[in-house]
Design an enzyme around this catalytic site. Structure first.
Site, mmCIF file in Angstrom:
data_model
loop_
_atom_site.group_PDB
_atom_site.id
_atom_site.type_symbol
_atom_site.label_atom_id
_atom_site.label_comp_id
_atom_site.label_asym_id
_atom_site.label_seq_id
_atom_site.Cartn_x
_atom_site.Cartn_y
_atom_site.Cartn_z
ATOM 1 N N LYS A 150 -7.617 0.572 -2.692
ATOM 2 C CA LYS A 150 -7.033 0.255 -1.387
ATOM 3 C C LYS A 150 -7.111 1.450 -0.436
ATOM 4 O O LYS A 150 -7.292 1.284 0.782
ATOM 5 C CB LYS A 150 -5.579 -0.200 -1.544
ATOM 6 C CG LYS A 150 -4.903 -0.642 -0.232
ATOM 7 C CD LYS A 150 -5.567 -1.864 0.369
ATOM 8 C CE LYS A 150 -4.995 -2.238 1.742
ATOM 9 N NZ LYS A 150 -3.608 -2.708 1.692
ATOM 10 N N THR A 172 0.861 -1.175 0.000
ATOM 11 C CA THR A 172 0.000 0.000 0.000
ATOM 12 C C THR A 172 0.899 1.228 0.000
ATOM 13 O O THR A 172 1.512 1.557 1.013
ATOM 14 C CB THR A 172 -0.912 -0.002 1.240
ATOM 15 O OG1 THR A 172 -1.701 -1.190 1.241
ATOM 16 C CG2 THR A 172 -1.826 1.217 1.246
#
Length: 297
Positions: free
Chosen positions: A172, A96
Site C-alpha cells: 500500500k 493505511t
C-alpha cells in the site's frame, strides 16, 4: 456463521460494512458517531455503543479507522478490543497505517492467541459501495482462510501479497506513492496548461486517453477542470497522512523518494492553507497560486 465485529463506519467503512452484511454475514458495528452507526443499521448490520460490545464474541474484528493512534486505542486503550477477543479470533486491519505499527500489533495480539490479517484498501468511496475495492492482503494461511469470505465481500481484487502482517502495508505504501505523485503531476500539468493560456478542459480531453494519461489524470483531472473541490471523494488530508507514511517508510530502508517528498510538500502546503478537508484535486488551485476558501470546521 462467522460473527463479525466492525469498528469504523466513515465514508469508506460504512459502505464496506454494508457490503459484508449484504453478503449474508452478521455484523456488529461501532463508530465514534453513534448516530452514524445507527443510521447504517439494518440488513444484517447491528449498531452498538462501545468498542467492547463490538469485540465481545467476535470471530473476526474488522478495523477501518484512520490512523495508527486510533488503531492502538481501539485495540489496547480503555475499553480496548484486544481484552474482549477470544483465543482464535482474527483482527483485520484495513486502514493505511504503515508496516511498523501492524507488525507490532501482530506480535502483541499473537501473545493473546489472536491473529492479524493486514488488508489495506484502495479504490475510493464509490467503489467501496459496490464491493469493488482493491485489497492488499497479507497474513498466515490460517488467518487468511477465516478472513477471505469477508474480504471478498468488499473487493473485486484481493491478492495475497505476502505471508506476514505488514506486507500488505508495504504494498500500500508503494500504491500511495504512485497515487500521490500522479495527482500532483496532474495538477502541475493542468496548471501549466492554464498558465500558457490553453483551454484546460480541451487539453485534458486531448491527453487523458494517450500515453501521458493515467487513472489519476483522468479522474482527478476531471475534478480539476470543473473545480469540484467541495465534492469531496478523497480529502487532501488523507494524502498528508499517507505521503508522510511513504516518506517515513522510505527513510527507514534508506531509499530515496524525491518525487514523493516533493508531492508531500504540496499536500502539506494545502493543509497549511486550510484546505485539508477539500478534495485532493485542489492541488491544481494550490499550484496556480489561487486563493481558495478554506474548508469549514
Amino acid at each position: 456463521m462467522t460473527s463479525i465485529g466492525w469498528i469504523g463506519l466513515g465514508a469508506m467503512g460504512g459502505p464496506m460494512a454494508q457490503c459484508v452484511a449484504a453478503a449474508g454475514h452478521a455484523v456488529t458495528a461501532y463508530d465514534v458517531s453513534l448516530d452514524r452507526a445507527r443510521s447504517l443499521a439494518g440488513g444484517g448490520l447491528t449498531a452498538v455503543d462501545s468498542i467492547g460490545a463490538t469485540a465481545k464474541g467476535a470471530d473476526v474484528l474488522v478495523l477501518m479507522v484512520a490512523t495508527p493512534d486510533q488503531v492502538e486505542a481501539v485495540l489496547f486503550g480503555a475499553d480496548g478490543a484486544a481484552a474482549q477477543l477470544e483465543t482464535g479470533a482474527v483482527v483485520i486491519v484495513m486502514a493505511t497505517v504503515g508496516p511498523g505499527p501492524v507488525e507490532g500489533w501482530a506480535r502483541r495480539l499473537g501473545e493473546l492467541g489472536v491473529g492479524l490479517v493486514d488488508a489495506p484498501v484502495s479504490g475510493g468511496v464509490a467503489r467501496a459501495a459496490k464491493g469493488d475495492l482493491l485489497v492488499m492482503v497479507s497474513g498466515s494461511v490460517e488467518d487468511l482462510a477465516v478472513s477471505r469470505p469477508i474480504i471478498d465481500a468488499m473487493a473485486s481484487t484481493a491478492p495475497v501479497v505476502g505471508p506476514d502482517p505488514g506486507d500488505g502495508q508495504k504494498v500500500k505504501v508503494v500504491n500511495q506513492l504512485l497515487c500521490g505523485v500522479h495527482i500532483a503531476a496532474a495538477g502541475e500539468a493542468l496548471a501549466l496548461a492554464d498558465s500558457m493560456g490553453l483551454d484546460v478542459e480541451a487539453t485534458w480531453e486531448a491527453l487523458k486517453s494517450g500515453a501521458a494519461g493515467s487513472f489519476m489524470f483522468s479522474d482527478r483531472g476531471g475534478r480539476m477542470v470543473t473545480g469540484a473541490f467541495d465534492d469531496v471523494r478523497s480529502a487532501l488530508d488523507i494524502f498528508v497522512k499517507d505521503m508522510g507514511i511513504v516518506t517515513a517508510t522510505a527513510k527507514s530502508v534508506a531509499q530515496p523518494t524525491p518525487l514523493a517528498a516533493t508531492a508531500e510538500q504540496l499536500y502539506l502546503t494545502g493543509r497549511r492553507k486550510g484546505l485539508g478537508r477539500k478534495d485532493d484535486s485542489v492541488v491544481y488551485d494550490i499550484l496556480r497560486g489561487r486563493p481558495s476558501r478554506p474548508s469549514a470546521g
